[in-house]
Design a protein around this motif. Structure first.
Motif, mmCIF file in Angstrom:
data_model
loop_
_atom_site.group_PDB
_atom_site.id
_atom_site.type_symbol
_atom_site.label_atom_id
_atom_site.label_comp_id
_atom_site.label_asym_id
_atom_site.label_seq_id
_atom_site.Cartn_x
_atom_site.Cartn_y
_atom_site.Cartn_z
ATOM 1 N N PHE A 10 0.848 -0.925 0.083
ATOM 2 C CA PHE A 10 0.000 0.214 -0.187
ATOM 3 C C PHE A 10 0.722 1.199 -0.089
ATOM 4 C CE2 PHE A 10 -2.567 3.128 2.381
ATOM 5 C CZ PHE A 10 -3.557 3.361 1.089
ATOM 6 N N ALA A 11 1.955 1.121 0.597
ATOM 7 C CA ALA A 11 2.752 2.317 0.799
ATOM 8 C C ALA A 11 3.598 2.468 -0.652
ATOM 9 C CB ALA A 11 4.048 2.055 1.685
ATOM 10 N N LEU A 12 3.674 1.633 -1.248
ATOM 11 C CA LEU A 12 4.304 1.833 -2.827
ATOM 12 C C LEU A 12 3.162 2.310 -3.664
ATOM 13 C CD1 LEU A 12 6.238 -1.727 -3.045
ATOM 14 C CD2 LEU A 12 7.424 0.509 -3.053
ATOM 15 N N HIS A 13 1.792 1.857 -3.402
ATOM 16 C CA HIS A 13 0.776 2.373 -4.234
ATOM 17 C C HIS A 13 0.474 3.823 -3.866
ATOM 18 C CE1 HIS A 13 -3.317 2.885 -5.503
ATOM 19 N NE2 HIS A 13 -3.620 3.333 -4.276
ATOM 20 N N LEU A 14 0.709 4.201 -2.599
ATOM 21 C CA LEU A 14 0.696 5.785 -2.279
ATOM 22 C C LEU A 14 1.810 6.254 -2.968
ATOM 23 C CD1 LEU A 14 -0.068 5.421 1.733
ATOM 24 C CD2 LEU A 14 -1.783 6.159 -0.322
ATOM 25 N N ALA A 15 3.043 5.878 -3.171
ATOM 26 C CA ALA A 15 3.926 6.668 -3.429
ATOM 27 C C ALA A 15 3.656 6.791 -5.217
ATOM 28 C CB ALA A 15 5.346 5.871 -3.752
ATOM 29 N N GLU A 16 2.974 5.978 -5.793
ATOM 30 C CA GLU A 16 2.853 6.318 -7.221
ATOM 31 C C GLU A 16 1.839 7.413 -7.359
ATOM 32 O OE1 GLU A 16 4.276 5.304 -9.767
ATOM 33 O OE2 GLU A 16 5.496 4.142 -8.453
ATOM 34 N N LEU A 17 0.647 7.308 -6.413
ATOM 35 C CA LEU A 17 -0.466 8.466 -6.507
ATOM 36 C C LEU A 17 0.117 9.629 -6.095
ATOM 37 C CD1 LEU A 17 -3.333 6.918 -4.228
ATOM 38 C CD2 LEU A 17 -3.124 7.105 -6.839
ATOM 39 N N ALA A 18 1.288 9.867 -5.239
ATOM 40 C CA ALA A 18 1.761 11.125 -4.972
ATOM 41 C C ALA A 18 2.614 11.549 -6.074
ATOM 42 C CB ALA A 18 2.813 11.142 -3.780
ATOM 43 N N ALA A 51 -0.387 16.605 -3.353
ATOM 44 C CA ALA A 51 -0.089 15.359 -3.105
ATOM 45 C C ALA A 51 -0.535 14.873 -2.030
ATOM 46 C CB ALA A 51 1.438 15.093 -3.396
ATOM 47 N N GLU A 52 -0.509 15.537 -0.934
ATOM 48 C CA GLU A 52 -0.866 15.156 0.661
ATOM 49 C C GLU A 52 -2.467 15.142 0.455
ATOM 50 O OE1 GLU A 52 -0.784 16.520 5.146
ATOM 51 O OE2 GLU A 52 0.950 16.922 4.107
ATOM 52 N N ALA A 53 -3.128 15.787 -0.196
ATOM 53 C CA ALA A 53 -4.547 15.521 -0.115
ATOM 54 C C ALA A 53 -4.804 14.412 -0.745
ATOM 55 C CB ALA A 53 -5.028 16.621 -0.894
ATOM 56 N N ALA A 54 -4.302 14.056 -1.891
ATOM 57 C CA ALA A 54 -4.478 12.525 -2.667
ATOM 58 C C ALA A 54 -3.862 11.361 -1.671
ATOM 59 C CB ALA A 54 -3.664 12.742 -3.632
ATOM 60 N N LEU A 55 -3.031 11.324 -0.844
ATOM 61 C CA LEU A 55 -2.590 10.410 -0.100
ATOM 62 C C LEU A 55 -3.698 10.389 1.086
ATOM 63 C CD1 LEU A 55 1.198 11.058 0.120
ATOM 64 C CD2 LEU A 55 0.153 9.463 -1.326
ATOM 65 N N ARG A 56 -3.953 11.285 1.610
ATOM 66 C CA ARG A 56 -4.871 11.264 2.864
ATOM 67 C C ARG A 56 -6.253 10.753 2.244
ATOM 68 N NH1 ARG A 56 -2.392 15.135 6.808
ATOM 69 N NH2 ARG A 56 -4.382 15.015 7.949
ATOM 70 N N SER A 57 -6.719 11.032 1.188
ATOM 71 C CA SER A 57 -8.166 10.524 0.710
ATOM 72 C C SER A 57 -8.014 9.175 0.376
ATOM 73 C CB SER A 57 -8.271 11.162 -0.493
ATOM 74 O OG SER A 57 -9.333 10.964 -1.169
ATOM 75 N N GLU A 58 -6.843 8.531 -0.202
ATOM 76 C CA GLU A 58 -6.677 7.104 -0.256
ATOM 77 C C GLU A 58 -6.364 6.414 1.048
ATOM 78 O OE1 GLU A 58 -6.125 3.760 -3.143
ATOM 79 O OE2 GLU A 58 -7.305 5.657 -2.936
ATOM 80 N N ILE A 59 -5.880 6.796 1.721
ATOM 81 C CA ILE A 59 -5.623 6.203 3.013
ATOM 82 C C ILE A 59 -6.905 6.136 4.017
ATOM 83 C CG2 ILE A 59 -4.528 6.437 5.509
ATOM 84 C CD1 ILE A 59 -2.133 7.745 4.040
ATOM 85 N N ARG A 60 -7.574 7.211 3.816
ATOM 86 C CA ARG A 60 -9.053 7.323 4.550
ATOM 87 C C ARG A 60 -9.743 6.084 3.886
ATOM 88 N NH1 ARG A 60 -8.884 12.798 3.591
ATOM 89 N NH2 ARG A 60 -8.254 14.011 5.256
ATOM 90 N N ARG A 61 -9.845 5.921 2.498
ATOM 91 C CA ARG A 61 -10.684 5.136 1.677
ATOM 92 C C ARG A 61 -10.501 3.675 2.060
ATOM 93 N NH1 ARG A 61 -10.771 1.656 -2.794
ATOM 94 N NH2 ARG A 61 -8.461 2.235 -3.225
ATOM 95 N N THR A 104 9.161 11.863 -1.976
ATOM 96 C CA THR A 104 7.986 11.752 -0.961
ATOM 97 C C THR A 104 8.353 10.812 0.063
ATOM 98 O OG1 THR A 104 6.269 12.028 -3.015
ATOM 99 C CG2 THR A 104 5.527 10.715 -1.052
ATOM 100 N N LEU A 105 8.025 11.108 1.426
ATOM 101 C CA LEU A 105 8.153 10.191 2.444
ATOM 102 C C LEU A 105 6.958 9.840 3.115
ATOM 103 C CD1 LEU A 105 10.936 12.198 4.426
ATOM 104 C CD2 LEU A 105 11.404 10.321 3.095
#
Length: 264
Positions: A10-18, A51-61, A104-105
């Motif tokens: 999932f972290a790898l997935h988030l990196a691509e979203l960012a 980028a942070e907004a996109a990450l937060r939205s995906e984590i919440r989902r 991105t961290l």
């Protein structure tokens, strides 16, 4: 309950979203905002915020019970012990200049420590990921296991720090200079990239001050997973620390801690 491997994936997935949000802005004419008080400079761009907004939205989902801590949009408590700690662009100064020492961290903290850490540099296509037991570099479809250097003497290594201005107090400056006086040389710049080069066995030592949890938590599993050591200046856990030492191995770390002789 999600597995450890699931969290890494999932972290790898988030990196691509960012990356999808950030790269269109890289090396373009960006409007830069300053988050700092008068007389200081702490830049932020639309790329950071989107980028942070996109990450937060995906984590919440995907993990609605997990907490969130990010540089741009603050802290949201979750109902589980887990908290995702994110910095969408660590090294915004480098980013806005078109340089490459930014990334991105993303970290996952289990309530006591970060158990997954990732640094993604989308322009170079590099992703450093660690879980404290191992660390790997993903690049161009290849996964490489990482290991830190065995060089153990301070006199043989280059001391790295992001910026001399981070040593804001006389106590900070004196402690840093005690280490620098024993090192082979010093080098400024690098932000999140240099600690990953420690994990890769290229660099050896970073000493920083003025950090926040989103600056360091993702780097801890990467460096420790490759065999390195990350603590505060007194040798204690660094997850919430402002002053941080990142060293390639235990022997080098111990010499640095003695040189710092830090008493906050």
């Amino acid at each position: 309950m999600a597995s450890h491997n699931e969290f890494v994936d999932f972290a790898l997935h988030l990196a691509e979203l960012a990356a999808a949000r950030i790269l269109p802005y890289f090396r373009t004419a960006l409007e830069i905002s300053n988050k700092a008080a008068a007389g200081a400079f702490d830049p932020v761009t639309i790329a950071d915020r989107e980028a942070e907004a996109a990450l937060r939205s995906e984590i919440r989902r995907v993990y609605p019970d997990h907490g969130l801590l990010g540089e741009e949009h603050g802290y949201e408590r979750g109902s589980s012990p887990y908290t995702w700690v994110i910095d969408p662009i660590d090294g915004t100064r480098s980013f806005m200049l078109g340089q490459l020492h930014w990334g991105t961290l993303i970290a996952l903290n289990d309530g006591s420590r970060p158990i997954v850490g990732l640094m993604h540099q989308p322009y170079t296509g590099e992703t450093f990921v660690g879980d404290a037991a191992s660390a790997r570099l993903h690049r161009a479809g290849t996964v490489t296991e990482l290991a830190t250097s065995k060089t153990a003497r301070l006199s043989d290594v280059v001391l790295c720090a992001t910026d001399p201005d981070m040593f804001a107090t006389e106590q900070h400056r004196q402690a840093f200079e005690r280490v620098a006086a024993r090192a082979r040389a010093r080098r400024y710049g690098g932000d999140c990239y240099t600690p990953c080069l420690i994990a890769a066995g290229c660099a050896h030592l970073v000493v920083e001050a003025g950090l926040k949890p989103w600056d360091v938590q993702a780097l801890i599993p990467i460096v420790e997973g490759a065999g390195g050591v990350v603590t505060d200046w007194a040798g204690q856990p660094a997850g919430e620390a402002s002053e941080v030492v990142i060293a390639a191995n235990r022997e080098l770390h111990e010499e640095v801690i003695r040189a710092l002789a830090w008493r906050a």
